[in-house]
Design an enzyme around this catalytic site. Structure first.
Site, mmCIF file in Angstrom:
data_model
loop_
_atom_site.group_PDB
_atom_site.id
_atom_site.type_symbol
_atom_site.label_atom_id
_atom_site.label_comp_id
_atom_site.label_asym_id
_atom_site.label_seq_id
_atom_site.Cartn_x
_atom_site.Cartn_y
_atom_site.Cartn_z
ATOM 1 N N ARG A 121 0.809 -1.222 0.000
ATOM 2 C CA ARG A 121 0.000 0.000 0.000
ATOM 3 C C ARG A 121 0.845 1.276 0.000
ATOM 4 N NH1 ARG A 121 -3.117 -3.280 3.638
ATOM 5 N NH2 ARG A 121 -5.097 -3.881 2.665
ATOM 6 N N LYS A 143 2.680 11.316 -11.156
ATOM 7 C CA LYS A 143 1.872 10.395 -11.947
ATOM 8 C C LYS A 143 2.664 9.119 -12.193
ATOM 9 C CE LYS A 143 -1.332 13.167 -14.721
ATOM 10 N NZ LYS A 143 -1.729 13.496 -16.110
ATOM 11 N N GLU A 185 8.690 18.002 -24.866
ATOM 12 C CA GLU A 185 8.048 18.379 -23.599
ATOM 13 C C GLU A 185 8.525 19.751 -23.132
ATOM 14 O OE1 GLU A 185 5.634 16.996 -22.034
ATOM 15 O OE2 GLU A 185 5.548 14.897 -22.681
ATOM 16 N N LYS A 227 6.007 23.061 -14.230
ATOM 17 C CA LYS A 227 5.213 21.893 -13.829
ATOM 18 C C LYS A 227 4.913 21.930 -12.344
ATOM 19 C CE LYS A 227 4.492 17.027 -14.483
ATOM 20 N NZ LYS A 227 4.877 15.810 -15.221
ATOM 21 N N GLU A 237 -5.252 16.334 -10.774
ATOM 22 C CA GLU A 237 -5.829 16.625 -12.093
ATOM 23 C C GLU A 237 -7.350 16.682 -12.081
ATOM 24 O OE1 GLU A 237 -5.474 14.771 -16.508
ATOM 25 O OE2 GLU A 237 -3.576 14.961 -15.425
ATOM 26 N N ARG A 241 -4.498 21.007 -13.907
ATOM 27 C CA ARG A 241 -3.363 20.152 -14.246
ATOM 28 C C ARG A 241 -3.506 19.527 -15.623
ATOM 29 N NH1 ARG A 241 0.136 15.819 -10.624
ATOM 30 N NH2 ARG A 241 1.289 14.985 -12.386
ATOM 31 N N ASN A 245 -1.321 18.094 -20.356
ATOM 32 C CA ASN A 245 -1.567 17.095 -21.398
ATOM 33 C C ASN A 245 -1.655 17.710 -22.790
ATOM 34 O OD1 ASN A 245 -1.732 14.741 -19.726
ATOM 35 N ND2 ASN A 245 -3.723 15.457 -19.019
ATOM 36 N N HIS A 248 -1.125 15.610 -25.866
ATOM 37 C CA HIS A 248 -1.150 14.210 -25.469
ATOM 38 C C HIS A 248 -2.408 13.466 -25.914
ATOM 39 C CE1 HIS A 248 2.190 15.598 -23.118
ATOM 40 N NE2 HIS A 248 2.384 14.416 -22.573
ATOM 41 N N HIS A 252 -1.148 10.160 -27.334
ATOM 42 C CA HIS A 252 -1.403 8.855 -26.725
ATOM 43 C C HIS A 252 -2.134 7.927 -27.695
ATOM 44 C CE1 HIS A 252 -1.045 10.278 -22.256
ATOM 45 N NE2 HIS A 252 0.122 10.117 -22.842
ATOM 46 N N HIS A 265 7.762 8.765 -27.008
ATOM 47 C CA HIS A 265 6.659 9.544 -26.446
ATOM 48 C C HIS A 265 6.706 11.004 -26.895
ATOM 49 C CE1 HIS A 265 3.639 10.993 -23.675
ATOM 50 N NE2 HIS A 265 4.507 11.806 -23.116
#
Length: 364
Positions: A121, A143, A185, A227, A237, A241, A245, A248, A252, A265
């Site tokens: 956990r 993330k 980026e 960031k 998010e 936030r 993206n 993206h 993606h 990426h």
């Protein structure tokens, strides 16, 4: 050395940026009073270059290192690979104060962070990013995720590291394609939040491509600061936030439809940013001159701005509908309104997206 702080209360941490930091990794970890067994996750390429140095730095500080190498490639950022790391952690009796250290790029960082977030956990997590893209983006903000065959990063969590150690010296061994992918980026940050930084990138792009130390340190620190500000405002998010993206949504989709093997990426994000700028211009939100300015900088960085013609528009749209930002099936895009400012636009007309997707093919 420069430091950027992410202020998240009990989850706050520092990003250390500079040269020669890898040799001090063990000393940094000693400050946290972790238990002495460390799971060091890397891949064969990074491991051959920096695995021994990282291991020595940890052992010299009194840690016992369990080194795990995962195969290189986005397709290995999976639950299957995560299970192998869980098995290693369990059989070697890592406890709740045993840190997981990610030594590598975005794939290693995302996967190791996902394992750290979910094993027992949650155990401590440390990022040691070795690519430009990871130093400016994926190692910062918490993330962590693995991929699913139907989509990228759809199984994951928000789990902040205790420390990010960005050693600029390790970037010297990157291949040029990886450097260019990271610059995608960096360019993103200028578009979404800092027009002056974008203008500085236009003036200093060649120096960044050559990995000149001064400009590189400035670009990494500026990207991390942008960031950090966004993450501090919206850690999980729920709103703002999502501007991170930018590029993206399509990026993606391209990665998923090509099996995570065709594009790095940053390359997929570059195509997505160019498409988003063209879409914003088509919707009357962004001046054509600003869209051209962004596309031109992406091209100058040696990055793609268009897609191969064989990818069906219908498949791209279907993949984008499954994007994490989609609510109630409405296409959502982060679109620029000027260089330095973007908006989250929901319910974008599909016919407008289709026209832009057709435009983003074979444009050179």
């Amino acid at each position: 050395m420069q430091e950027v702080h992410i202020d998240l209360g009990a989850r706050s941490y520092a990003i250390h940026i500079g040269s020669g930091l890898l040799a001090r990794l063990g000393n940094y970890l000693k400050e946290f009073r972790f238990t002495p067994r460390v799971l060091l996750v890397t891949n064969p390429v990074v491991g051959s270059l920096y695995g021994e140095a990282a291991t020595a730095a940890l052992e010299n500080a009194g840690f016992e290192v369990l080194r795990a190498e995962i195969p290189e490639g986005e397709e290995y950022k999976s639950l299957v690979t995560a299970e192998k790391l869980y098995d290693l952690a369990y059989t070697r009796e890592l406890d709740r104060r045993s840190p997981v250290v990610a030594l590598g790029g975005g794939v290693v960082g995302d996967l190791a962070g996902f394992v750290a977030a979910t094993y027992l956990r949650g155990v401590p997590f440390v990022q040691v990013p070795t690519t430009l893209l990871a130093q400016v983006d994926s190692s910062v903000g918490g993330k962590v995720a693995v991929n699913h065959p139907r989509g990228k990063n759809i199984i994951g969590a928000f789990y902040q590291p205790r420390l990010v150690l960005a050693d600029l010296d390790v970037l010297k061994t990157l291949d040029p394609r990886e450097v260019r992918a990271g610059l995608a980026e960096v360019i993103k940050y200028g578009v979404i939040a800092d027009g002056d930084f974008f203008a500085w990138l236009e003036e200093n792009l060649e120096r960044l491509l050559a990995l000149e130390a001064g400009p590189l340190a400035r670009a990494v620190a500026a990207s991390c600061r942008i960031k950090a500000r966004v993450v501090q405002e919206d850690e999980t998010e729920q709103g703002r936030r999502a501007i991170l993206n930018f590029g993206h949504t399509l990026g993606h989709a391209l990665e998923a439809l090509t099996g995570y093997t065709t594009y790095r990426h940053g390359e997929a994000v570059a195509i997505g940013m160019a498409a988003a700028a063209r879409l914003a211009a088509a919707l009357g939100m962004l001046p054509e001159s600003s869209a051209a300015r962004l596309v031109n900088l992406i091209r100058r960085a040696g990055l793609p701005v268009d897609m191969p013609p064989e990818l069906p528009t219908g498949d791209l749209l279907a993949s984008m509908r499954r994007d994490k930002k989609v609510l109630a099936g409405r296409l959502t895009f982060v679109l620029p309104v000027e260089i330095g400012r973007v908006e989250i636009v929901r319910d974008v007309p599909e016919e407008a997206v289709e026209r832009v997707l057709r435009l983003c093919r074979n444009q050179g």
